[in-house]
Design a protein around this motif. Structure first.
Motif, PDB file in Angstrom:
ATOM      1  N   MET A  78      -6.729   2.832  10.099  1.00 39.23           N
ATOM      2  CA  MET A  78      -7.998   2.219   9.707  1.00 39.23           C
ATOM      3  C   MET A  78      -8.477   1.234  10.768  1.00 39.23           C
ATOM      4  O   MET A  78      -9.666   1.170  11.080  1.00 39.23           O
ATOM      5  CB  MET A  78      -7.851   1.508   8.352  1.00 39.23           C
ATOM      6  N   LEU A 122       0.834  -1.206   0.000  1.00 36.73           N
ATOM      7  CA  LEU A 122       0.000   0.000   0.000  1.00 36.73           C
ATOM      8  C   LEU A 122       0.864   1.249   0.000  1.00 36.73           C
ATOM      9  O   LEU A 122       0.626   2.201  -0.748  1.00 36.73           O
ATOM     10  CB  LEU A 122      -0.921  -0.010   1.223  1.00 36.73           C
ATOM     11  N   HIS A 144     -10.322  -3.246   4.252  1.00 37.36           N
ATOM     12  CA  HIS A 144      -8.900  -3.382   3.942  1.00 37.36           C
ATOM     13  C   HIS A 144      -8.701  -3.986   2.550  1.00 37.36           C
ATOM     14  O   HIS A 144      -7.878  -3.505   1.762  1.00 37.36           O
ATOM     15  CB  HIS A 144      -8.234  -4.289   4.976  1.00 37.36           C
ATOM     16  N   CYS A 167      -5.901   0.335  -4.584  1.00 37.09           N
ATOM     17  CA  CYS A 167      -4.546   0.874  -4.648  1.00 37.09           C
ATOM     18  C   CYS A 167      -3.704   0.112  -5.674  1.00 37.09           C
ATOM     19  O   CYS A 167      -2.877   0.708  -6.371  1.00 37.09           O
ATOM     20  CB  CYS A 167      -3.888   0.810  -3.275  1.00 37.09           C
ATOM     21  N   ILE A 206      -9.639  -1.482  -0.245  1.00 40.16           N
ATOM     22  CA  ILE A 206      -8.624  -0.431  -0.392  1.00 40.16           C
ATOM     23  C   ILE A 206      -7.376  -0.985  -1.066  1.00 40.16           C
ATOM     24  O   ILE A 206      -6.771  -0.331  -1.925  1.00 40.16           O
ATOM     25  CB  ILE A 206      -8.288   0.168   0.986  1.00 40.16           C
TER      26      ILE A 206
END
Length: 325
Positions: free
Chosen positions: A264, A245, A279, A286, A282
């Motif tokens: 988060m 990430l 999670h 990403c 995201i």
């Protein structure tokens, strides 16, 4: 090198002043996981060895550190050294067998070792089984500093994180780091130049394991708990998420990724099990939008701007800044 030093000093000042505006418990947890992610990045980003079992170093070091502090009565610095040494030895054994393979085969070997360590942690008596090691004493650091005081504990975690991060920064910029990068770019060509690539990979893997163990030992002293969560395979998934990430192969990417993931976890805790789904979403977004990670994309953007002619660069800045004004 001078720029890296200035950035490091700025980072140290920001982290030292952070408790004035941010809850210290969150900052300590974020720094510990940031060190864990940076340790993982040492082999995944610079050595191109993606491990699916790095949680075994974090968890095993935590158990040894907790047992040494609670049962043997060792001081916190000696307990942390014991946990770090255990992780380094485990990394030496695992790495000696795993680096003979590459790609998915390397990842599967590390995952298999991690599952074995998890089974031992679940069945062994000294680990406490499903209950874990609870009420681990923080003790007196060097017999002088009481770690039960929040300010002392925060300073302790800050020094460990900065020391570990500085070591990684120097390793990456050293001849060893350059050889490791050359091996990751083209293993066969590095061998043709006379480098024993497996030896460099093994050293990097052991160093990564030791630093992950340092993070795990510190985590147990701070939380006063060593549990199965730290040695579970899902922890390896979390550090993988943090690193990719933020930007795998970048110095500050894992740091940014760790702070985002911990934030988060803290601020989205009200969603319960849905946090895991968030999670995942995201991470997928990403990977699709920022293939180099957040920091990696920012570095690439900076290089593009530097290559852009002055007139075009000024016009681009006007386009970007104008809407904000």
């Amino acid at each position: 090198m001078r720029t890296q030093t200035l950035i490091f000093l700025a980072l140290a000042c920001c982290l030292a002043a952070a408790p004035l505006v941010v809850y210290p418990g969150f900052m300590m947890k974020a720094m510990i996981f940031a060190l864990f992610a940076c340790a993982f990045n040492l082999v995944a980003g610079y050595g191109r060895l993606v491990s699916f079992g790095h949680s075994m170093f974090l968890g095993s070091a935590g158990y040894v550190c907790g047992h040494a502090a609670k049962i043997w009565g060792l001081s916190p610095e000696l307990a942390i050294l014991a946990g770090t040494a255990t992780a380094a030895m485990l990394g030496l054994v695992t790495g000696w067998l795993a680096i003979r393979r590459s790609g998915i085969y390397f990842a599967m070997v590390t995952l298999a070792f991690a599952q074995m360590v998890y089974f031992v942690a679940l069945q062994a008596r000294f680990t406490g089984g499903e209950d874990g090691l609870q009420a681990v004493p923080r003790g007196m650091l060097f017999g002088l500093i009481d770690l039960s005081k929040p300010a002392n504990l925060y300073g302790f975690v800050l020094v460990i994180f900065l020391g570990g991060f500085f070591l990684i920064m120097r390793l990456v910029g050293s001849p060893f780091g350059r050889v490791l990068k050359a091996i990751s770019d083209h293993d066969v060509r590095a061998q043709s130049l006379g480098f024993e690539t497996n030896r460099y990979k093994l050293v990097a893997f052991v160093l990564s394991a030791a630093l992950a163990g340092l993070a795990g030992s510190t985590k147990v002293i701070v939380s006063q708990l060593a549990s199965l969560t730290d040695v579970h395979w899902s922890m390896s998934g979390e550090v993988l998420l943090m690193t990719f990430l933020g930007g795998v192969g970048t110095l500050y990417g894992p740091l940014v990724g760790a702070f985002i993931v911990v934030a988060m976890q803290n601020y989205l805790a009200a969603f319960g099990q849905w946090v895991t789904v968030i999670h995942g979403l995201i991470f997928v977004l990403c990977v699709l939008a920022f293939r180099r990670g957040i920091v990696g994309e920012l570095i690439e953007l900076w290089h593009r701007l530097r290559r852009t002619p002055p007139a075009a660069s000024a016009a681009l800045r006007e386009v970007v800044v104008a809407p904000q004004e």
